[in-house]
Design a protein around this motif. Structure first.
Motif, short mmCIF file in Angstrom:
data_model
loop_
_atom_site.label_atom_id
_atom_site.label_comp_id
_atom_site.label_asym_id
_atom_site.label_seq_id
_atom_site.Cartn_x
_atom_site.Cartn_y
_atom_site.Cartn_z
N GLU A 130 0.80 -1.22 0.00
CA GLU A 130 0.00 0.00 0.00
C GLU A 130 0.83 1.27 0.00
OE1 GLU A 130 -2.24 0.54 3.60
OE2 GLU A 130 -0.93 -0.82 4.70
N ALA A 131 2.11 1.20 0.38
CA ALA A 131 2.92 2.42 0.47
C ALA A 131 4.37 2.16 0.10
CB ALA A 131 2.82 3.00 1.87
N LEU A 132 4.59 1.52 -1.05
CA LEU A 132 5.94 1.28 -1.54
C LEU A 132 6.44 2.52 -2.26
CD1 LEU A 132 8.26 -0.81 -2.18
CD2 LEU A 132 7.09 -1.15 -4.37
N PHE A 133 7.68 2.94 -1.96
CA PHE A 133 8.31 4.05 -2.66
C PHE A 133 9.48 3.51 -3.49
CE2 PHE A 133 6.14 6.33 0.67
CZ PHE A 133 5.80 7.56 0.10
N LEU A 134 9.57 3.93 -4.74
CA LEU A 134 10.70 3.61 -5.60
C LEU A 134 11.44 4.90 -5.93
CD1 LEU A 134 9.26 1.03 -8.17
CD2 LEU A 134 10.44 0.58 -6.02
N GLY A 135 12.75 4.87 -5.80
CA GLY A 135 13.55 6.04 -6.15
C GLY A 135 14.02 6.84 -4.96
N LEU A 136 13.97 6.29 -3.74
CA LEU A 136 14.44 7.02 -2.57
C LEU A 136 15.96 7.12 -2.54
CD1 LEU A 136 12.03 5.71 0.24
CD2 LEU A 136 11.83 7.75 -1.19
N LYS A 137 16.63 6.27 -3.31
CA LYS A 137 18.08 6.38 -3.48
C LYS A 137 18.36 7.07 -4.80
CE LYS A 137 19.01 2.15 -0.85
NZ LYS A 137 19.61 0.79 -0.89
N ALA A 138 19.44 7.81 -4.83
CA ALA A 138 19.74 8.61 -6.02
C ALA A 138 20.12 7.77 -7.23
CB ALA A 138 20.86 9.61 -5.69
N GLU A 139 20.81 6.66 -6.99
CA GLU A 139 21.32 5.87 -8.10
C GLU A 139 20.25 4.95 -8.68
OE1 GLU A 139 22.38 4.01 -4.15
OE2 GLU A 139 22.65 5.98 -5.09
N PRO A 140 20.40 4.56 -9.94
CA PRO A 140 19.48 3.60 -10.56
C PRO A 140 19.55 2.25 -9.85
CG PRO A 140 20.81 4.70 -12.23
CD PRO A 140 21.41 5.05 -10.91
N GLU A 141 18.52 1.43 -10.05
CA GLU A 141 18.48 0.10 -9.44
C GLU A 141 18.45 -0.97 -10.52
OE1 GLU A 141 16.20 -0.98 -6.00
OE2 GLU A 141 15.46 1.07 -5.80
N ALA A 142 19.14 -2.07 -10.26
CA ALA A 142 19.08 -3.21 -11.16
C ALA A 142 17.69 -3.83 -11.05
CB ALA A 142 20.15 -4.23 -10.82
N LEU A 143 17.03 -4.04 -12.17
CA LEU A 143 15.65 -4.52 -12.15
C LEU A 143 15.55 -5.89 -11.48
CD1 LEU A 143 12.69 -4.26 -12.88
CD2 LEU A 143 13.23 -5.08 -15.18
N ASP A 144 16.49 -6.79 -11.76
CA ASP A 144 16.40 -8.12 -11.17
C ASP A 144 16.54 -8.07 -9.65
OD1 ASP A 144 19.17 -7.48 -11.45
OD2 ASP A 144 19.68 -9.60 -11.24
N ARG A 145 17.41 -7.19 -9.13
CA ARG A 145 17.58 -7.07 -7.69
C ARG A 145 16.33 -6.48 -7.04
NH1 ARG A 145 22.98 -7.19 -6.04
NH2 ARG A 145 24.05 -8.76 -7.31
N LEU A 146 15.72 -5.51 -7.69
CA LEU A 146 14.50 -4.92 -7.16
C LEU A 146 13.39 -5.95 -7.09
CD1 LEU A 146 12.69 -2.60 -6.25
CD2 LEU A 146 12.37 -2.01 -8.67
N LEU A 147 13.19 -6.71 -8.17
CA LEU A 147 12.14 -7.73 -8.17
C LEU A 147 12.44 -8.83 -7.16
CD1 LEU A 147 11.46 -7.93 -12.01
CD2 LEU A 147 9.95 -6.98 -10.26
N GLN A 148 13.69 -9.21 -7.03
CA GLN A 148 14.06 -10.22 -6.04
C GLN A 148 13.70 -9.74 -4.64
OE1 GLN A 148 18.30 -10.82 -5.44
NE2 GLN A 148 18.00 -12.97 -4.90
#
Length: 746
Positions: free
Chosen positions: A406-424
């Protein structure tokens, strides 16, 4: 009847082939092995005497505790020829034109700077087939031919406008290993493995060309998201005496905000993270230029439950970094006036969110054409072709989880994220892993002891090749501690819940304890996080035994499938052997095939060993009308409809309907819409096509529209009903065998 093997590569084929639906070339060793090649392959897509080497072993495995999947890379070798060199080793493709006008992902008319062209062309990664030149340099065209994805293309001078007659990009294209069974002029193609091309090389001066390909999930491992977000620095502050109503001016080198980009009026809003800690919701007034030059009139601060602004914000805000963030919060800004599956805010259902991240493409924050969940937002663009995703299976998985973010935030870190790590990270807490099927579809496998309703598979002992079946108690896999972090908020530390099995911990030898750590950043409820952490300990409190066996090619099963097996040598939980149906979860598979044999080796977790009886929420049906003993029911009052064949959980090729839960002989209660009992009935037959339940006797009172049919109480139900459905116990009606608990699932 026989088998031949071949490979096909995305973007390489004959788009004008008149017979085949898939028009890619098949690079094979002997086209003459087809029965009547001129009939079986009239388009000559099978390139004979070209495949010198292909893999004879394919393997993959899952590790639910680590949240990881392991696939296999493969090597293919083609015989060198002018045609093979032209497709795979052309370093300088022939440019034939330039794009003169923007082309949307669905446009069927293309404007070039050259007239008189025809046939196959390539624009970036997409293959197009030119048709009639309707006016000078303007052509009708077929989009996304040869299994390439259709994408929007810009004609700006800074874009890739060049048109070629052969592919300009080879790396990353889909490669598939195909098995073709052929007989009497007919053939069936089966995909044995899918991956993406990584490298092309030769070791013998071109006599052969070697293709190296990674598994399909390389498309995700190679992708970074949260790039290209609106970002900059605060350059001026117009302070209104309070946070709300104050205006920040920001300048930077990035593009505009995705939020609000397609909206109008007061809906032109965005979320901005300020100084890496404070999240602001603001009305945005951005320039038309591609660089960030924007005024943000602050609507509220902080957004949600994040960190507040400093006491004296005018000077404190100057030069702070500002970057766009995305969230699943339902009250957050959208990029459209009306929200949907392919807009902001991000979806709270984890299956839908997974599809948004996988399928979104770079489309200027306009809804894209890569399926129903393509947001078109560059910063969220996983860009995996929808054709490679089992959408229905991922949606089913998300719906079965029982919780949302209900309250997930994406982008709180300045650098890009690897998609596979995020989904994992998003999947691990639910003991789920993104993986690929044998036929080349991406889906999510989950550690479960329950197969999809009505779609269970049984391992036939006659197909097992193992002389003995190795069994391992898997003792090192026991867990006694779990930690789950949750409730991530901008600028604040997340909450955390820790669960330990103190009794088991005290029993173990020193060094045998282990920890499971997972993240539920989008969950705000502490009780939900605690429940999930406890369920992990309950699942691994006792290690799950693993079984290894070999089968013939008649047993083809995917990772994550739940199979049933009765075998005399399998151990039961009490140390005895045989006599029990074991529920086995596929966690590894190795397939070996060559001219001598085709067999599969499986690693199977005995997930049903402790809880080996399953109960589902019992079916119900609402009466629409009746005639004598024939009761016609509504289709989907109590069940979800899955119309996307062949991903229908029942495997019937049509939607699930309410009457599917009933069988001849079932004992039912007829109740009114308020649940008041009317009479008991017995099912004589089910007519699925007309949603009809026929009873053995005509009801004494004519059923009214809106009446409900449901299983009778436990003591009056049949044995089959008792073993299939959940029953609520009364004060004097307890299960007769309390030592064998059910695992209940919706």
């Amino acid at each position: 009847m026989g088998l031949i093997h071949s490979i096909r590569v995305e973007g390489i084929g004959d788009p004008e082939a008149s017979t085949a639906s898939n028009k890619l070339y098949r690079w094979t060793y002997d086209r003459s092995a087809l029965d009547v090649p001129s009939t079986t392959d009239p388009d000559s897509l099978y390139k004979t005497d070209s495949l010198l080497f292909w893999p004879s072993e394919l393997s993959s495995s899952l590790d639910f505790q680590q949240g990881s999947v392991r696939g296999s890379s493969q090597t293919f070798r083609l015989r060198g020829s002018t045609e093979v060199w032209s497709w795979f080793y052309r370093l300088l493709p022939a440019r034939v034109a330039f794009l003169e006008a923007d082309l949307s992902s669905s446009g069927t008319s293309i404007t070039l700077d050259t007239s008189g062209l025809s046939g196959l062309i390539y624009l970036e990664r997409e293959a197009l087939l030119l048709g009639t030149e309707t006016s000078s340099k303007v052509y009708d065209c077929d989009r996304g031919v040869l299994e390439t994805p259709a994408r929007p293309h810009s004609a700006s001078l800074t874009s890739d406008r060049a048109i070629y007659s052969t592919p300009t990009t080879i790396e990353g294209r889909l490669v598939q290993l195909i098995e073709t069974s052929h007989s009497a002029g007919a053939y069936v193609e089966s995909v044995l493995w899918s991956g993406v091309l990584r490298s092309v090389s030769t070791e013998d001066g071109g006599a052969s060309i070697t293709l190296q390909a990674d598994d399909l999930l390389a498309l995700i491992r190679a992708r970074k998201i949260l790039q290209g977000r609106a970002s900059g620095k605060v350059s001026r502050v117009f302070w209104a005496g309070q946070v709300s109503g104050s205006v920040l001016q920001a300048a930077g080198s990035s593009g505009p905000f995705a939020s609000g980009s397609q909206a109008t009026g007061s809906n032109v809003r965005a979320l901005a993270l300020l100084g890496g800690s404070t999240c602001l919701e603001a009305q945005t007034f951005q320039s038309a230029s591609e660089s960030l030059d924007v005024l943000l009139e602050v609507v509220e601060a902080p957004y949600g439950q994040g960190k507040s602004l400093p006491e004296s914000p005018e000077s404190a805000l100057l030069s702070l970094d500002l970057v766009e963030v995305f969230t699943t919060r339902s009250d957050s800004p959208s990029n459209y006036d009306t929200t949907g599956l392919n807009t902001l805010p991000l979806r709270q259902d984890l299956g839908e969110l997974t599809l948004q991240l996988l399928t979104s493409t770079e489309n200027g924050a306009e809804k894209g054409s890569n399926g129903a969940y393509d947001t078109g937002i560059e910063a969220l663009a996983g860009s995996v072709p929808e054709a490679l995703i089992n959408t229905g299976k991922i949606l089913q998985w998300g719906s079965d989880l029982g919780f949302v973010l209900e309250a997930l935030f994406l982008g709180l870190k300045a650098e890009p994220e690897a998609l596979d790590r995020l989904l994992q990270s998003l999947h691990k807490a639910s003991l789920s892993i993104l993986c690929q099927s044998r036929s080349g579809k991406i889906y999510v496998a989950r550690l479960t002891d329950l197969e999809d309703y009505g779609a269970g598979s049984t391992l036939d002992p006659e197909n097992i090749l193992s002389v003995g079946i190795p069994q391992d108690r898997n003792l090192p896999e026991a867990l006694d501690r779990s930690e789950v972090t949750f409730n991530h908020r901008p600028g604040l530390q997340p909450d955390q819940v820790k669960i330990s099995d103190s009794i088991k911990y005290s029993r173990q030898a020193l060094g045998e304890s282990d920890l499971f750590a997972a993240d539920l950043g989008g969950v705000r409820s502490g009780s939900l996080a605690q429940s999930i952490a406890q369920s992990i300990i309950q699942r691994f409190h006792e290690p799950i035994p693993q079984i290894s066996l070999k089968t013939n090619r008649l047993e083809i099963h995917e990772l994550g499938a739940v199979l049933s097996l009765t075998e005399d040598h399998l151990f039961n939980a009490d140390g005895t052997r045989g006599g029990t149906v074991h529920k086995l979860l596929v966690v590894s598979r190795q397939e070996v095939f060559n001219s001598d044999r085709h067999e599969l080796s499986y690693g199977l977790l005995d997930v049903g060993l402790i809880h080996n009886r399953d109960g589902w929420i019992a079916p119900s049906a609402q009466v629409a009308s009746s005639s004598g003993a024939d009761l016609t029911c509504e289709s989907n009052v109590f069940t979800a409809s899955y119309s996307d064949s062949p991903e229908d959980p029942l495997g019937t090729g049509s939607s699930r309907v309410d009457v599917d839960g009933f069988s001849a002989g079932d004992v039912l209660d007829l109740v009114d819409s308020a649940g008041t009992f009317k009479e008991q009935l017995i099912v004589e037959s089910i007519t699925r096509g007309s949603n009809m339940i026929t009873t053995t006797t005509t009801p004494t009172t004519t059923p009214a529209a809106g009446d409900i049919l449901r299983p009778s109480k436990y003591s009056e139900a049949t044995t089959s009903q008792r073993h299939s459905w959940i029953f609520v116990a009364g004060s004097s009606e307890l299960m007769p065998d309390a030592s064998k608990p059910y695992t209940y699932r919706a």
